[in-house]
Write a protein that holds these residues in place. Structure first.
Motif, PDB file in Angstrom:
ATOM      1  N   UNK A 132       0.833  -1.210   0.000  1.00  0.00           N
ATOM      2  CA  UNK A 132       0.000   0.000   0.000  1.00  0.00           C
ATOM      3  C   UNK A 132       0.864   1.255   0.000  1.00  0.00           C
ATOM      4  N   UNK A 133       1.928   1.266   0.781  1.00  0.00           N
ATOM      5  CA  UNK A 133       2.829   2.417   0.834  1.00  0.00           C
ATOM      6  C   UNK A 133       3.454   2.655  -0.533  1.00  0.00           C
ATOM      7  N   UNK A 134       3.891   1.604  -1.213  1.00  0.00           N
ATOM      8  CA  UNK A 134       4.533   1.762  -2.516  1.00  0.00           C
ATOM      9  C   UNK A 134       3.537   2.236  -3.573  1.00  0.00           C
ATOM     10  N   UNK A 135       2.278   1.822  -3.462  1.00  0.00           N
ATOM     11  CA  UNK A 135       1.254   2.327  -4.384  1.00  0.00           C
ATOM     12  C   UNK A 135       1.073   3.831  -4.182  1.00  0.00           C
ATOM     13  N   UNK A 136       0.937   4.245  -2.932  1.00  0.00           N
ATOM     14  CA  UNK A 136       0.787   5.669  -2.623  1.00  0.00           C
ATOM     15  C   UNK A 136       2.017   6.463  -3.057  1.00  0.00           C
ATOM     16  N   UNK A 137       3.189   5.891  -2.849  1.00  0.00           N
ATOM     17  CA  UNK A 137       4.429   6.557  -3.239  1.00  0.00           C
ATOM     18  C   UNK A 137       4.497   6.730  -4.749  1.00  0.00           C
ATOM     19  N   UNK A 155      16.438   1.138  -4.925  1.00  0.00           N
ATOM     20  CA  UNK A 155      16.792   0.548  -6.222  1.00  0.00           C
ATOM     21  C   UNK A 155      15.782  -0.533  -6.626  1.00  0.00           C
ATOM     22  N   UNK A 156      15.378  -1.359  -5.669  1.00  0.00           N
ATOM     23  CA  UNK A 156      14.380  -2.398  -5.959  1.00  0.00           C
ATOM     24  C   UNK A 156      13.018  -1.773  -6.276  1.00  0.00           C
ATOM     25  N   UNK A 157      12.665  -0.732  -5.550  1.00  0.00           N
ATOM     26  CA  UNK A 157      11.408  -0.028  -5.795  1.00  0.00           C
ATOM     27  C   UNK A 157      11.394   0.570  -7.202  1.00  0.00           C
ATOM     28  N   UNK A 158      12.500   1.154  -7.620  1.00  0.00           N
ATOM     29  CA  UNK A 158      12.586   1.710  -8.977  1.00  0.00           C
ATOM     30  C   UNK A 158      12.330   0.631 -10.022  1.00  0.00           C
ATOM     31  N   UNK A 159      12.929  -0.545  -9.821  1.00  0.00           N
ATOM     32  CA  UNK A 159      12.728  -1.649 -10.779  1.00  0.00           C
ATOM     33  C   UNK A 159      11.276  -2.129 -10.760  1.00  0.00           C
ATOM     34  N   UNK A 160      10.732  -2.328  -9.555  1.00  0.00           N
ATOM     35  CA  UNK A 160       9.350  -2.812  -9.430  1.00  0.00           C
ATOM     36  C   UNK A 160       8.351  -1.820 -10.020  1.00  0.00           C
ATOM     37  N   UNK A 161       8.641  -0.540  -9.872  1.00  0.00           N
ATOM     38  CA  UNK A 161       7.705   0.502 -10.291  1.00  0.00           C
ATOM     39  C   UNK A 161       7.961   1.010 -11.692  1.00  0.00           C
ATOM     40  N   UNK A 162       8.961   0.441 -12.353  1.00  0.00           N
ATOM     41  CA  UNK A 162       9.286   0.868 -13.720  1.00  0.00           C
ATOM     42  C   UNK A 162       9.581   2.356 -13.787  1.00  0.00           C
ATOM     43  N   UNK A 163      10.418   2.851 -12.915  1.00  0.00           N
ATOM     44  CA  UNK A 163      10.725   4.271 -12.853  1.00  0.00           C
ATOM     45  C   UNK A 163      11.924   4.666 -13.702  1.00  0.00           C
TER      46      UNK A 163
END
Length: 108
Positions: free
Chosen positions: A3-8, A59-67
């Motif tokens: 949920x936090x990553x969706x909001x982010x 770094x993992x969040x960037x990959x997961x979120x396609x940033x």
């Protein structure tokens, strides 16, 4: 965490649409803030792992979120070249017309 990553992700998209600069540190702070806010909404006694917005997480969040298309840097977002071009032309007009007599030009 999900949920936090969706909001982010929504916050990042909004921030980039406003052409505001983003940095890794700013995103990490926002992630921690969102996580803490969500944590506080949980019922008393709910066991959740502590979250540290580390560089590895980022770094993992960037990959997961396609940033990869999002410019994440410490400097301001790219300039509005159309507005800059218009301003340049307007400035040239003002210079060519000269300074009006009611304006005092002095070097200080």
């Amino acid at each position: 965490m999900l949920e936090m990553e969706k909001l982010l992700s929504v916050w990042i998209e909004d921030t980039t649409q406003r052409r505001m600069p983003l940095s890794m540190l700013l995103i990490q702070k926002k992630a921690k803030s969102l996580y803490d806010d969500l944590q506080n909404k949980l019922p008393e006694g709910s066991a959740c792992e502590p979250f540290i917005a580390s560089k590895g997480w980022f770094e993992r969040f960037k990959r997961r979120s396609n940033l990869h298309n999002v410019s994440i840097q410490g400097k301001a977002a790219s300039a509005d070249t159309q507005a800059a071009s218009t301003y340049r032309n307007k400035l040239l007009e003002i210079i060519e017309e000269g300074v009006p007599s009611f304006i005092s030009v002095t070097n200080k």
